[in-house]
Design a protein around this motif. Structure first.
Motif, PDB file in Angstrom:
ATOM      1  N   LEU A  17      19.616  16.587  73.393  1.00  0.00           N
ATOM      2  CA  LEU A  17      20.352  16.085  72.229  1.00  0.00           C
ATOM      3  C   LEU A  17      19.445  15.169  71.424  1.00  0.00           C
ATOM      4  N   TYR A  18      19.463  15.366  70.115  1.00  0.00           N
ATOM      5  CA  TYR A  18      18.627  14.597  69.194  1.00  0.00           C
ATOM      6  C   TYR A  18      19.491  14.022  68.081  1.00  0.00           C
ATOM      7  N   VAL A  19      19.039  12.910  67.512  1.00  0.00           N
ATOM      8  CA  VAL A  19      19.570  12.444  66.231  1.00  0.00           C
ATOM      9  C   VAL A  19      18.420  12.510  65.238  1.00  0.00           C
ATOM     10  N   SER A  20      18.731  12.875  64.004  1.00  0.00           N
ATOM     11  CA  SER A  20      17.659  13.022  63.015  1.00  0.00           C
ATOM     12  C   SER A  20      17.016  11.692  62.678  1.00  0.00           C
ATOM     13  N   ASN A  21      17.796  10.604  62.760  1.00  0.00           N
ATOM     14  CA  ASN A  21      17.220   9.268  62.629  1.00  0.00           C
ATOM     15  C   ASN A  21      18.102   8.272  63.369  1.00  0.00           C
ATOM     16  N   CYS A  22      17.487   7.213  63.830  1.00  0.00           N
ATOM     17  CA  CYS A  22      18.174   6.186  64.611  1.00  0.00           C
ATOM     18  C   CYS A  22      19.032   5.333  63.664  1.00  0.00           C
ATOM     19  N   PRO A  23      20.281   5.035  64.051  1.00  0.00           N
ATOM     20  CA  PRO A  23      21.119   4.202  63.180  1.00  0.00           C
ATOM     21  C   PRO A  23      20.672   2.742  63.118  1.00  0.00           C
ATOM     22  N   PHE A  24      19.802   2.324  64.011  1.00  0.00           N
ATOM     23  CA  PHE A  24      19.369   0.927  64.059  1.00  0.00           C
ATOM     24  C   PHE A  24      17.989   0.718  63.450  1.00  0.00           C
ATOM     25  N   CYS A  25      16.978   1.461  63.929  1.00  0.00           N
ATOM     26  CA  CYS A  25      15.605   1.249  63.435  1.00  0.00           C
ATOM     27  C   CYS A  25      15.135   2.349  62.487  1.00  0.00           C
ATOM     28  N   ALA A  27      14.126   5.343  63.083  1.00  0.00           N
ATOM     29  CA  ALA A  27      13.064   6.225  63.571  1.00  0.00           C
ATOM     30  C   ALA A  27      13.532   7.678  63.442  1.00  0.00           C
ATOM     31  N   ASP A  28      12.599   8.589  63.203  1.00  0.00           N
ATOM     32  CA  ASP A  28      12.928   9.998  63.003  1.00  0.00           C
ATOM     33  C   ASP A  28      12.924  10.774  64.311  1.00  0.00           C
ATOM     34  N   ASN A  29      13.795  11.784  64.392  1.00  0.00           N
ATOM     35  CA  ASN A  29      13.864  12.737  65.498  1.00  0.00           C
ATOM     36  C   ASN A  29      13.852  12.059  66.864  1.00  0.00           C
ATOM     37  N   VAL A  30      14.915  11.360  67.174  1.00  0.00           N
ATOM     38  CA  VAL A  30      15.015  10.602  68.417  1.00  0.00           C
ATOM     39  C   VAL A  30      15.706  11.452  69.481  1.00  0.00           C
ATOM     40  N   LEU A  31      15.033  11.643  70.610  1.00  0.00           N
ATOM     41  CA  LEU A  31      15.597  12.338  71.758  1.00  0.00           C
ATOM     42  C   LEU A  31      16.525  11.383  72.486  1.00  0.00           C
ATOM     43  N   LEU A  32      17.792  11.762  72.626  1.00  0.00           N
ATOM     44  CA  LEU A  32      18.769  10.896  73.268  1.00  0.00           C
ATOM     45  C   LEU A  32      18.742  11.055  74.784  1.00  0.00           C
ATOM     46  N   PRO A  33      18.907   9.961  75.517  1.00  0.00           N
ATOM     47  CA  PRO A  33      18.909  10.043  76.987  1.00  0.00           C
ATOM     48  C   PRO A  33      20.286  10.437  77.514  1.00  0.00           C
TER      49      PRO A  33
END
Length: 78
Positions: A17-25, A27-33
């Motif tokens: 699961l990925y988010v295209s960008n982090c809602p906090f910092c 950052a692009d293409n963040v792999l979610l744990p």
């Protein structure tokens, strides 16, 4: 009614699961744990503490659907 400001879109790519960008910092293409099989457990009512690996900020996920994560606090500014 679900507050839109508490949602964040995610994408499923293979078994990740990925988010295209982090809602906090932002950052692009963040792999979610979190794995896709855990989404059904969250849908059944179990909360999940999600720690973003890019900035270590936390969000408590209380529900999901096929496109969005629903947190107990705002993830976006409207």
């Amino acid at each position: 009614m679900i507050p839109f400001k508490n949602t964040w879109p995610y994408e499923r790519i293979m078994n990740d699961l990925y988010v295209s960008n982090c809602p906090f910092c932002h950052a692009d293409n963040v792999l979610l744990p979190i794995k896709p099989k855990q989404l059904s457990v969250i849908r059944d009512g179990k909360k999940h503490l999600l720690v973003f690996p890019c900035c270590h900020n936390k969000a408590t996920i209380i529900d999901t659907d096929s496109d969005y994560l629903l947190a107990d606090a705002p993830l976006r500014d409207l």
